[in-house]
Design an enzyme around this catalytic site. Structure first.
Site, PDB file in Angstrom:
ATOM      1  N   GLU A   1       0.847  -1.198   0.000  1.00 26.58           N
ATOM      2  CA  GLU A   1       0.000   0.000   0.000  1.00 26.58           C
ATOM      3  C   GLU A   1       0.884   1.249   0.000  1.00 26.58           C
ATOM      4  O   GLU A   1       1.963   1.242   0.599  1.00 26.58           O
ATOM      5  CB  GLU A   1      -0.898  -0.052   1.250  1.00 26.58           C
ATOM      6  CG  GLU A   1      -1.794   1.128   1.488  1.00 26.58           C
ATOM      7  CD  GLU A   1      -2.907   1.307   0.458  1.00 26.58           C
ATOM      8  OE1 GLU A   1      -2.572   1.500  -0.723  1.00 26.58           O
ATOM      9  OE2 GLU A   1      -4.082   1.287   0.852  1.00 26.58           O
ATOM     10  N   ASP A   2       0.433   2.297  -0.651  1.00 29.09           N
ATOM     11  CA  ASP A   2       1.219   3.522  -0.668  1.00 29.09           C
ATOM     12  C   ASP A   2       1.275   4.169   0.714  1.00 29.09           C
ATOM     13  O   ASP A   2       2.336   4.525   1.205  1.00 29.09           O
ATOM     14  CB  ASP A   2       0.681   4.522  -1.716  1.00 29.09           C
ATOM     15  CG  ASP A   2      -0.794   4.838  -1.546  1.00 29.09           C
ATOM     16  OD1 ASP A   2      -1.474   4.204  -0.697  1.00 29.09           O
ATOM     17  OD2 ASP A   2      -1.296   5.727  -2.272  1.00 29.09           O
TER      18      ASP A   2
ATOM     19  N   PHE B   1      -0.680  16.118   4.340  1.00 33.64           N
ATOM     20  CA  PHE B   1      -0.957  15.575   3.017  1.00 33.64           C
ATOM     21  C   PHE B   1       0.313  15.534   2.175  1.00 33.64           C
ATOM     22  O   PHE B   1       1.019  16.530   2.046  1.00 33.64           O
ATOM     23  CB  PHE B   1      -2.027  16.405   2.319  1.00 33.64           C
ATOM     24  CG  PHE B   1      -2.590  15.719   1.112  1.00 33.64           C
ATOM     25  CD1 PHE B   1      -3.613  14.789   1.241  1.00 33.64           C
ATOM     26  CD2 PHE B   1      -2.091  15.981  -0.154  1.00 33.64           C
ATOM     27  CE1 PHE B   1      -4.126  14.135   0.134  1.00 33.64           C
ATOM     28  CE2 PHE B   1      -2.596  15.334  -1.263  1.00 33.64           C
ATOM     29  CZ  PHE B   1      -3.618  14.410  -1.123  1.00 33.64           C
TER      30      PHE B   1
ATOM     31  N   ASP C   1      -3.374   5.744   6.253  1.00 35.24           N
ATOM     32  CA  ASP C   1      -3.774   7.014   6.855  1.00 35.24           C
ATOM     33  C   ASP C   1      -4.705   6.709   8.037  1.00 35.24           C
ATOM     34  O   ASP C   1      -4.239   6.434   9.145  1.00 35.24           O
ATOM     35  CB  ASP C   1      -4.443   7.845   5.753  1.00 35.24           C
ATOM     36  CG  ASP C   1      -4.863   9.234   6.179  1.00 35.24           C
ATOM     37  OD1 ASP C   1      -4.598   9.619   7.332  1.00 35.24           O
ATOM     38  OD2 ASP C   1      -5.459   9.950   5.370  1.00 35.24           O
TER      39      ASP C   1
ATOM     40  N   ARG D   1       1.244  12.069  -9.384  1.00 35.83           N
ATOM     41  CA  ARG D   1       1.664  10.670  -9.208  1.00 35.83           C
ATOM     42  C   ARG D   1       3.019  10.402  -9.858  1.00 35.83           C
ATOM     43  O   ARG D   1       3.751   9.505  -9.460  1.00 35.83           O
ATOM     44  CB  ARG D   1       0.632   9.714  -9.829  1.00 35.83           C
ATOM     45  CG  ARG D   1      -0.709   9.682  -9.124  1.00 35.83           C
ATOM     46  CD  ARG D   1      -1.508   8.478  -9.585  1.00 35.83           C
ATOM     47  NE  ARG D   1      -2.920   8.560  -9.237  1.00 35.83           N
ATOM     48  CZ  ARG D   1      -3.434   8.202  -8.071  1.00 35.83           C
ATOM     49  NH1 ARG D   1      -2.642   7.754  -7.122  1.00 35.83           N
ATOM     50  NH2 ARG D   1      -4.733   8.307  -7.837  1.00 35.83           N
TER      51      ARG D   1
END
Ligand code: IMP
Length: 193
Positions: free
Chosen positions: A116-117, A169, A120, A182
């Site tokens: 997973e990137d 963020f 959060d 991206r």
């Protein structure tokens, strides 16, 4: 590895960049990311020597991280991607998890690592883990490039963590801001300039 936005990484002193309509400042250079991935890859390699692990990348955000990470893992393995969307607001996790698509493998008794990137709130990962366990995997671990520990709302353990970051963020290296950014080859954090 815990990362402060007051990091001594030289990239921090570079000028902010504009992504769509917000400014972002450098957080992690591509060299720092590569170094960390090499370390994570070797750990995963050692942990799954004779197990034919199944790596599952979560699209869209993990496509760069997953592609780079698996090239540091030199053991037989299978690889797949899943896709769903949980982040529809520009800068806020919606918490809405949609149906998981793209997984055709038989998961029964497989050793799985979800790639997973960023973790959060953890809403997404909780659903994915439940789905995989329901399909009968032998065990499942998480490899996440980034974790925001103070945003986490679930009791999930990320075994392979790239960097722990503050609840801010970030964009780049696969992660987007409203669809943009991206393709940046390193990571940036939103800046209040
Ligand atoms: P969670 O379900 O709240 O853990 O959010 C997981 C997903 O939200 C990630 O896979 C990302 O796609 C997205 N996300 C969370 N934080 C960020 C961020 O700082 N930048 C870009 N995307 C993010």
């Amino acid at each position: 590895m815990t990362l402060s936005t007051a990091s001594s990484d030289p990239a921090d002193h570079a000028a902010p960049i504009l992504v769509k309509d917000r400014y972002f400042k450098p957080l992690l250079s591509k060299e720092a990311i590569a170094q960390r991935l090499a370390h994570l890859g070797k750990r995963i390699e050692a942990d799954y020597q004779n197990d034919l692990p199944l790596f599952i990348g979560v699209l869209n955000g993990s496509f760069v991280f997953a592609a780079d990470l698996v090239r540091y893992i030199a053991i037989p393995c299978h690889f797949s991607f899943v896709k769903y969307a949980s982040y529809q607001d520009k800068m806020q996790s919606s918490g809405v998890v949609q149906e998981l698509i793209g997984l055709n493998e038989n998961l029964s008794n497989r050793r799985v690592v979800v790639i997973e990137d960023i973790v959060d709130t953890g809403n997404t990962m909780v659903k994915i883990l439940a789905y995989l366990r329901e399909k009968g995997v032998e065990d499942v671990e998480i490899a996440a490039l980034l974790v925001k520990p103070t945003a986490l709302q679930h009791d999930i353990s990320v075994k392979y963590v790239g960097f722990e970051i503050e609840n801010q963020f970030v964009v780049g290296y696969g992660l987007d801001y409203d669809g943009y950014g991206r393709n940046l080859d390193s990571l940036y954090v939103v800046s209040d300039l």
